[in-house]
Write a protein that holds these residues in place. Structure first.
Motif, PDB file in Angstrom:
ATOM      1  N   LEU A 270      38.285  37.417  37.277  1.00 32.29           N
ATOM      2  CA  LEU A 270      39.603  38.010  36.516  1.00 32.29           C
ATOM      3  C   LEU A 270      38.858  38.844  35.331  1.00 32.29           C
TER       4      LEU A 270
ATOM      5  N   ASN B  40      39.562  40.218  31.516  1.00 29.88           N
ATOM      6  CA  ASN B  40      39.679  39.545  30.144  1.00 29.88           C
ATOM      7  C   ASN B  40      41.095  39.200  29.964  1.00 29.88           C
ATOM      8  N   GLY B  41      41.559  38.054  29.644  1.00 33.58           N
ATOM      9  CA  GLY B  41      43.031  37.932  29.470  1.00 33.58           C
ATOM     10  C   GLY B  41      43.974  37.578  30.491  1.00 33.58           C
ATOM     11  N   ILE B  42      43.275  37.720  31.717  1.00 33.25           N
ATOM     12  CA  ILE B  42      44.260  37.549  33.023  1.00 33.25           C
ATOM     13  C   ILE B  42      44.056  36.190  33.352  1.00 33.25           C
ATOM     14  N   THR B  43      45.277  35.721  33.569  1.00 34.18           N
ATOM     15  CA  THR B  43      45.235  34.135  34.305  1.00 34.18           C
ATOM     16  C   THR B  43      45.790  33.991  35.543  1.00 34.18           C
ATOM     17  N   GLN B  44      45.743  33.160  36.232  1.00 35.36           N
ATOM     18  CA  GLN B  44      46.144  32.831  37.631  1.00 35.36           C
ATOM     19  C   GLN B  44      47.543  33.046  37.799  1.00 35.36           C
ATOM     20  N   SER B  45      48.374  32.606  36.697  1.00 34.59           N
ATOM     21  CA  SER B  45      49.939  32.735  36.833  1.00 34.59           C
ATOM     22  C   SER B  45      50.347  34.582  36.800  1.00 34.59           C
ATOM     23  N   LYS B  46      49.365  35.161  35.937  1.00 32.50           N
ATOM     24  CA  LYS B  46      49.636  36.390  35.810  1.00 32.50           C
ATOM     25  C   LYS B  46      49.368  37.260  37.378  1.00 32.50           C
TER      26      LYS B  46
ATOM     27  N   LYS C 289      43.183  28.251  41.813  1.00 28.79           N
ATOM     28  CA  LYS C 289      42.196  27.859  40.743  1.00 28.79           C
ATOM     29  C   LYS C 289      40.872  27.883  41.039  1.00 28.79           C
TER      30      LYS C 289
ATOM     31  N   LYS D 234      36.775  29.356  34.657  1.00 27.59           N
ATOM     32  CA  LYS D 234      38.180  29.805  34.110  1.00 27.59           C
ATOM     33  C   LYS D 234      38.356  31.201  34.468  1.00 27.59           C
ATOM     34  N   ASN D 235      37.317  32.125  34.550  1.00 26.20           N
ATOM     35  CA  ASN D 235      37.396  33.537  34.536  1.00 26.20           C
ATOM     36  C   ASN D 235      37.496  34.011  36.323  1.00 26.20           C
TER      37      ASN D 235
ATOM     38  N   ILE E  88      39.172  33.262  40.428  1.00 33.04           N
ATOM     39  CA  ILE E  88      40.121  32.789  41.319  1.00 33.04           C
ATOM     40  C   ILE E  88      39.662  32.693  42.703  1.00 33.04           C
TER      41      ILE E  88
END
Length: 339
Positions: free
Chosen positions: A250, A252-258, A299, A303-304, A306
């Motif tokens: 991902l 930076n700042g991007i999440t699974q939900s995004k 997930k 953390k970074n 997916i």
């Protein structure tokens, strides 16, 4: 609305049979000719019993004179043969190719990956590689429509929206795809006679499978950047279906939900692409005998990163169904007709 006359060339392969099974349900199509080589003079029901109650022509050898009263040609032929047919098209005939003859935008790339010279290089510019949910709106002005390969379909549908919106990194992408053996065609049992197809899993085309070229071409088209990925296909002991597992970093700042929201927004008006709840476990059984693509964003322990799961039926969404989608768009038929 009058029916369009259709010719199917390569009618007895797994993809050809699946296409015919869909076309007989299409209320705007009359299957006028079925063409083949080794099957000349036979009935299509010899290859698919479920078609025995349908009124279909016997299989004949293709010749250019057949195109005089045809509106649409579907080709599911060995490499190069659709290129030969394309040279005989008149201005009123559309060709939809389910094989690889017009997937690559450069004749030199075709020669590199398919080990043969392109036989209609001047017609490449009259063709469009069309993934209907991505660039289907552009196909109406093209006479030759090239349908994507099955593996690229399963990979590109989840990835293109993410790359277009800069949600994921362009490097260190791993695409691990597993397909039913029908994806290798009717000759699969001869080609892999020592592989015990019904009880084993086999990797093939490692590092250099031809579909690398398609994936690379399409991802670059929508990013204008170099994409660094590794794609490995496998044959599994099942007849049909593809499950692609894609490992990706991902931004930076991007999440699974995004990621899930972006995919859901991108495909919210599409009938055949379904974005599932986070961490959904999916299987090929969820999509067999449908034109659907199910996508699940999961997930990772990192953390970074997916993990994206994407499943399709290789013979329908990865082949005949996608061809029908493109056909319906081209001729302004209701999008879901016969699907």
């Amino acid at each position: 609305m009058p029916k369009l006359n259709a010719l199917v060339a390569g009618s007895t392969g797994y993809i050809g049979i699946q296409l015919i099974k869909l076309l007989v349900k299409h209320k705007y199509v009359n299957i006028k000719y079925l063409c083949g080589n080794s099957s000349i003079g036979k009935k299509i029901s010899n290859y698919e019993k479920s078609l025995s109650n349908k009124k279909l022509p016997k299989i004949i050898k293709f010749n250019k004179n057949l195109l005089k009263d045809i509106d649409i040609v579907f080709t599911a032929l060995p490499n190069g043969e659709a290129q030969d047919i394309s040279k005989h098209l008149n201005k009123n005939v559309t060709l939809i190719d389910l094989a690889a003859d017009f997937r690559l935008e450069k004749g030199s790339d075709y020669q590199k990956w398919y080990k043969q010279k392109h036989r209609a290089p001047n017609l490449i510019k009259k063709s469009l590689y069309t993934l209907p949910e991505i660039n289907g709106k552009d196909l109406k002005k093209y006479q030759i429509i090239s349908c994507p390969g099955c593996y690229p379909t399963s990979v590109l549908l989840p990835l293109i929206p993410l790359f277009k919106n800069n949600l994921v990194k362009f490097k260190n992408i791993i695409m691990d795809s597993k397909s039913g053996y029908s994806g290798a065609g009717r000759g699969v049992h001869k080609k892999y006679k020592d592989k015990n197809l019904y009880e084993s899993l086999s990797a093939y085309g490692v590092g250099f499978h031809r579909h690398n070229s398609e994936i690379d071409q399409m991802l670059k088209k929508f990013t204008n950047k170099e994409i660094n990925f590794t794609f490995t296909p496998h044959l599994t002991p099942m007849f049909r279906g593809i499950l692609s597992t894609i490992y990706i970093d991902l931004e930076n700042g991007i999440t699974q939900s995004k990621v899930i929201k972006k995919l859901s927004d991108f495909y919210k008006k599409e009938n055949f692409v379904k974005i599932l709840k986070a961490d959904s476990l999916i299987s090929t059984d969820d999509v067999i005998n449908t034109n659907n693509c199910f996508i699940s964003v999961c997930k990772s322990k990192f953390k970074n990163k997916i993990i994206i799961l994407s499943v399709i039926d290789n013979l329908i969404k990865g082949g005949a169904g996608q061809a029908i989608q493109n056909f319906n768009i081209k001729f302004n038929f209701p999008y879901k007709t016969a699907l």
